[in-house]
Enzyme design. Structure first.
Site, PDB file in Angstrom:
ATOM      1  N   HIS A 147       0.822  -1.216   0.000  1.00  0.00           N
ATOM      2  CA  HIS A 147       0.000   0.000   0.000  1.00  0.00           C
ATOM      3  C   HIS A 147       0.856   1.267   0.000  1.00  0.00           C
ATOM      4  O   HIS A 147       0.525   2.263   0.609  1.00  0.00           O
ATOM      5  CB  HIS A 147      -0.984  -0.053   1.183  1.00  0.00           C
ATOM      6  N   HIS A 161      -1.541   2.909  -5.566  1.00  0.00           N
ATOM      7  CA  HIS A 161      -1.737   1.469  -5.342  1.00  0.00           C
ATOM      8  C   HIS A 161      -3.199   1.056  -5.413  1.00  0.00           C
ATOM      9  O   HIS A 161      -4.113   1.870  -5.376  1.00  0.00           O
ATOM     10  CB  HIS A 161      -1.111   1.037  -4.011  1.00  0.00           C
ATOM     11  N   ASP A 188      -6.256  -1.487  -3.943  1.00  0.00           N
ATOM     12  CA  ASP A 188      -6.722  -2.208  -2.750  1.00  0.00           C
ATOM     13  C   ASP A 188      -7.626  -3.356  -3.179  1.00  0.00           C
ATOM     14  O   ASP A 188      -8.630  -3.138  -3.882  1.00  0.00           O
ATOM     15  CB  ASP A 188      -7.542  -1.286  -1.835  1.00  0.00           C
ATOM     16  N   HIS A 198      -8.064  -6.611   1.742  1.00  0.00           N
ATOM     17  CA  HIS A 198      -7.387  -5.573   2.523  1.00  0.00           C
ATOM     18  C   HIS A 198      -8.174  -5.249   3.789  1.00  0.00           C
ATOM     19  O   HIS A 198      -7.601  -4.901   4.810  1.00  0.00           O
ATOM     20  CB  HIS A 198      -7.241  -4.314   1.656  1.00  0.00           C
TER      21      HIS A 198
END
Ligand SMILES: [Zn+2]
Lengths: 418, 257
Positions: free
Chosen positions: B69, B73, B75, B79
């Site tokens: 992260h 980035h 997710d 996560h």
């Protein structure tokens, strides 16, 4: 009286910088105990267990009774200057470059007659105090100074060569975030430092020292993150050639031993900052500083590491942090060897639990930022290699020296569970 | 001409432009900051292995350290705790077609210039739709704030009471998921949630609702001001990390122009 040291003029860029030279390093093994005492600023001499004679220079046997039970005791440094002379030249390059050089003989109150360096303010037939100091080879030498302090006595060239005094020097403190940084910067400036550079990691977030540092004249805050090789190299490129003293106070600390942490995350951060940070700084700043140890009034003089006293023996409450400091302490010993030939001194300041968030659960006494600053300043002034800051650090040192295994056992007591 | 051939031709002719929505991975780029007793996001670090020298005479290369992260980035559902049981919830398991798809951009930059804590609301989404049409199913929705033009301390905008940056409120993110069935949600800030997102119910609603519903997140995006409100295609393929909860990535958009 010693004339105050004036701020050096700007360097002539067409002149070659003076090459570091050093006084003779060879000593007998017996003499190294004198060096060990000088490393922490003590005046200690051999005392014979048999006949109680105090002797100098150090030998393997008592010159009075040939007894071999000789203890190193702290003794009174006071004496009387009997005779003095000024050496105008020498076959040793180090002294030749620094001539004239005062030498003399002092009758110590505790007995021995010694030959030693003489401070410029000492007059013949007067009472003096003898200091046991490390020279540029990292070996003990004795220098007589007057009993009464005078305003600029630290500026005496012979005494200054045996210290790493901050006056007129440019000093890098590596971590703006450390709670001790403002106190350190203040103390260095008060002692006459020309500039205090302060390295600041992650300027993209605020930290509590920023305003205090910004308000100090002659403090320059510059980007530096000891976990980032490129950042360390960049700063060394900018100020490495004018860093006379480097104080590495970068620290990553979380409580806990091996089992109280579920992973190696914080341990990795501890090694990145505390251990590899020192290595990155040394690789970037070390060679330049080593080349400048003879560079006049503001020559490179000392490399200072601020370490946990638990580097000597682990405290499992802070087990992983202690381990990182043990690694750092060991690395500092390597640096001593690697810097030795240049005359650049490595000073370790061992500190007990400090007054901050991470030590909040511990009972007092805890070390305040001002105490760290005082220890650093005293150590630089006295040219020390090892400084113990606070009662806990001194206590750990004493117990470690007495019996390291007993200390380890005391530090690793279990608890009776239900 | 085949579809792909005509696309390649259009790219070559400049009829289709490629926009880079990625920040450079830089050691000094801010990461999310949690209370210091929590585990922390690794900063981007690069150590030289060799540089045409005694460590390797003819080549230069680096070892990298970074978090899943760090920087611009992606997710994945895994996560967040709400997405822990979502099937194919890690970056290595997500079906490939999720990585290429349509994107709409809701411009909140004017409001964000006035208010660091600007909320994306259902009302704002409906106003946008009144102008640009209903957000189609399976679309990436990006919240433009021009936050990527900030640098240094202004980016994280950390104060004593935490960071201050725009983000969606719980109702807005639920609307996008439940009423519009979007593919994912992306921002220019350090997270998909507002800087003060911890104070919503539930805390961090974008993370909570998006990942619980198997949707994706993109953050630390740049150049959203170069995208049209509708009509662009997003290419956002995370690294194939076993059980990865996210990944730094190069985010590209194709626009017709
Ligand atoms: Zn004796």
């Amino acid at each position: 009286m010693t004339e105050p040291l004036t701020f050096p003029p700007k360097k002539d860029p067409q002149k070659r910088s003076a090459t570091p030279t050093r006084p003779p390093e060879a000593r007998s093994r017996a003499s190294l105990a004198l060096t060990a005492a000088a490393a922490e600023g003590r005046f200690a001499l051999q005392v014979c267990d048999e006949c109680q004679i105090v002797q100098y220079p150090p030998r393997d046997a008592c010159m009075n009774c040939i007894g071999t039970d000789l203890r190193w005791n702290d003794v009174s440094p006071k004496g009387h200057l009997l005779a003095e002379t000024t050496v105008q030249t020498s076959t040793k390059l180090f002294f030749r470059e620094r001539a004239p050089w005062r030498m003399g003989s002092v009758k110590l109150d505790v007995g021995p007659l010694i030959l030693c360096h003489i401070h410029g303010d000492c007059t013949r037939d007067s009472a003096v105090k003898v200091l046991n100091r490390l020279d540029k080879s990292g070996q003990a030498v004795l220098i007589a100074i007057p009993l009464e302090r005078s305003d600029h006595m630290d500026d005496d060239p012979q005494l200054r060569a045996l210290s790493a005094h901050p006056k007129h020097r440019r000093i890098l403190i590596t971590d703006a975030w450390n709670p001790n940084t403002p106190a350190l910067a203040r103390a260095l400036l008060d002692a006459g430092a020309a500039t205090v550079f302060v390295g600041e990691a992650e300027s993209w977030r605020p930290h509590p020292n920023r305003d205090a540092l910004a308000s100090m004249a002659n403090v320059e805050v510059l980007p530096l993150d000891v976990t980032d090789t490129s950042s360390v190299q960049k700063l060394a490129g900018e100020i490495g050639g004018k860093t006379d003293i480097l104080i590495n106070n970068a620290r990553f600390l979380r409580p806990g031993g091996v089992l109280s942490r579920g992973d190696t995350g914080f341990a990795r951060d501890e090694m990145e900052v505390n251990y590899l940070g020192l290595m990155r700084l040394a690789q970037a700043f070390g060679p330049g500083m080593c080349a400048r140890t003879a560079d006049g009034v503001n020559s490179a003089a000392a490399w200072v590491n601020i370490l946990s006293a638990y580097a000597l023996s682990n405290t499992p409450e802070y087990g992983c942090y202690s381990a990182s400091n043990a690694a750092t302490y060991s690395l500092s010993q390597s640096l001593r060897g690697e810097f030795r030939s240049s005359g650049l001194r490595v000073m370790n300041v061992f500190v007990g639990p400090t007054e901050d968030d991470w030590h909040a659960p511990l009972p007092p006494p805890k070390v305040l930022p001002q105490s760290v600053a005082r220890s650093v300043l005293d150590g630089l002034n006295d040219g020390l290699e090892d400084v113990w800051c606070g009662d806990i650090a001194k206590d750990i040192r004493d117990r470690w020296r007495k019996n390291a295994k007993v200390l380890e056992r005391e530090m690793t007591f279990g608890s009776d569970g239900a | 001409m085949s579809t792909l051939h005509s696309l390649a031709t259009d790219i070559a002719l400049g009829n289709v432009k490629i926009i880079d929505l990625t920040h450079t991975l830089d050691p000094d780029f801010p990461v999310i900051i949690l209370p210091p007793e929590f585990g922390q996001c690794a900063r981007f670090r690069m150590e030289e292995i060799s540089a045409y020298d005694h460590r390797g005479p003819a080549w230069k290369w680096h070892n990298l350290t970074l978090s899943e992260h760090t920087g611009t980035h992606f997710d994945a559902p895994s996560h967040w705790i709400s997405g822990r049981d979502v099937p194919n919830g890690s970056v290595d398991e997500i079906p490939l077609d999720a990585f290429v798809g349509p994107v709409v951009v809701i411009d909140c930059s004017e409001g964000a210039a006035q208010n660091d804590d600007l909320e994306l609301t259902v009302e704002a989404i409906e106003n946008w739709e009144a102008e640009h049409g209903k957000i189609p199913t399976g679309t990436w929705v990006l919240m433009r704030t021009d936050w990527s033009k900030r640098s240094g301390a202004a980016y994280l905008n950390m104060r004593k009471d935490g960071p201050h940056s725009p983000g969606p409120n719980p109702e807005a993110i639920q609307f996008l998921i439940n009423e519009r069935n979007i593919r994912g949600f992306g921002t220019e800030t350090v997270g998909t949630d507002a800087g003060q997102g911890a104070h919503y119910v539930p805390p961090y609603p974008a993370h909570y609702f998006l990942h619980g519903a198997g949707k994706y997140g993109l953050q630390c995006l740049a150049n959203l001001d170069q995208l049209p409100p509708t009509g662009a295609i997003l290419l956002a393929a995370p690294l194939k990390i076993k059980n990865g909860t996210g990944s730094p990535l190069r985010v590209l958009a194709m626009i017709e122009g």
